[in-house]
Design a protein around this motif. Structure first.
Motif: not given
Length: 360
Positions: A240, A249-252, A255
């Motif tokens: 992000g 998908g979600r930032r983190g 992935l």
């Protein structure tokens, strides 16, 4: 309505073997082809019609992106039989534009990741009543880029392509590869022959007294010309650092795409992507890397800032640091590859064949 031309004709030779089977703009970056991020960001900024100027491996783009409806835009494709250069490609794609002579047309290079405020660039172009506006960024070492000095009002004063001497480095502002053209300027580019927008079109416009406006925005900017740049850009998208609506998908810290298998005890971090069908073995440590579809990373392997191609395999306990492994290649167990090493597609490297450090 805002229209755009997306330049995606380059071969990406500096990225080999990553681009042997895949054109540079289609290399998976944060889980999707890099172009998906550019198209999604353009659509979010209000672009409704994109003409994609293709050449190298042109046949791979349309099957993926179709008519653009999945992105909420209209997408067309123009294929160059022979490479026409940046200016020639813009002129060739310009035939498919629908706006009038004074309409604003965005032009994106297909290998730049940026956090640029796209809508803001168009607004600045129109408020300056410019013929062409250029996104500029400041860099510490501008020698590898085109320099674009401006006056205090943002008017472009000159163009210096890749300065060779210290005297030529008159600014740290460089051409960042995103432009807004007045449609009539695109139509004035010579048709049917190679034209460099950087070396011919822009200097010619300046000499003719046209208004060229530079918009300097200190934002995230990455030229994806080298493997390490694509790997870094992918990690930054996953974490992000630079936003994109196309990240699946979600930032983190990682992935993992559907169908991938990550064994218990494996550690993923630093914006790593694990592609569909890929397998990460027990005890493996993968940091800030791209593992493409159906690749295998063996148990206790250590992978950092590297790209592992589709269907490739990395053996147990092997160390990869700043390495590219081409599609379908096999790197045996107990190897150590560092510092820009590139393993070609389908190559076979035996167990314990290469090391960069002595045995413990």
């Amino acid at each position: 309505m805002t229209e755009a031309i997306l330049l995606v004709g380059g071969q990406g030779t500096r990225l080999r073997p990553v681009t042997v089977n895949t054109p540079k703009p289609m290399v998976p970056t944060a889980g999707v082809p890099f172009l998906a991020h550019q198209i999604a960001r353009a659509a979010a900024a209000g672009v409704t019609h994109i003409v994609m100027a293709t050449c190298y491996l042109a046949e791979v783009f349309e099957p993926y992106f179709g008519d653009g409806s999945d992105f909420g835009i209209s997408l067309e494709y123009v294929v160059e039989d022979e490479p026409l250069g940046t200016g020639g490609a813009i002129r060739n794609a310009g035939r498919r534009l629908t706006g009038g002579p004074d309409s604003s047309v965005l032009v994106f290079n297909g290998d730049i990741l940026t956090g640029l405020d796209i809508a803001g660039l168009v607004r600045a172009h129109e408020s300056a009543d410019a013929d062409v506006s250029l996104h500029l960024v400041r860099v510490e070492d501008p020698r590898a880029f085109g320099l674009v000095p401006t006056d205090p009002d943002g008017r472009v004063l000159a163009f210096t392509e890749k300065p060779q001497t210290p005297e030529e480095i008159i600014t740290d502002q460089i051409n960042a590869g995103c432009y807004v053209f007045r449609r009539s300027v695109i139509d004035s580019i010579p048709a049917g022959r190679p034209v460099s927008v950087e070396r011919e079109t822009f200097p010619g416009l300046l000499a003719a007294g046209a208004t060229l406006h530079g918009v300097t925005e200190d934002t995230y900017w990455m030229d994806l010309g080298k493997p390490e740049s694509i790997i870094q850009a992918s990690a930054d998208l996953v974490r992000g650092v630079v936003p994109s609506p196309a990240v699946p998908g979600r930032r983190g810290e990682y992935l993992v795409l559907p169908g991938a298998e990550v064994a218990a005890g494996a550690k993923l971090s630093g914006g790593t992507v694990v592609g569909a069908g890929a397998r990460i073995g027990a005890g493996a440590v993968v940091q800030g890397s791209i593992v493409l579809d159906d690749a295998v990373v063996g148990a206790d392997a250590q992978v950092s800032a590297s790209l592992i191609g589709a269907r490739a395999a990395v053996g147990e306990r092997t160390v990869l640091d700043g390495t590219v492994v081409g599609d379908g290649a096999v790197v045996g167990a107990d190897n150590e590859l560092r510092a820009g090493a590139r393993v070609w597609c389908e190559a076979r490297l035996p167990d314990a064949a290469i090391r960069f450090s002595p045995d413990a």
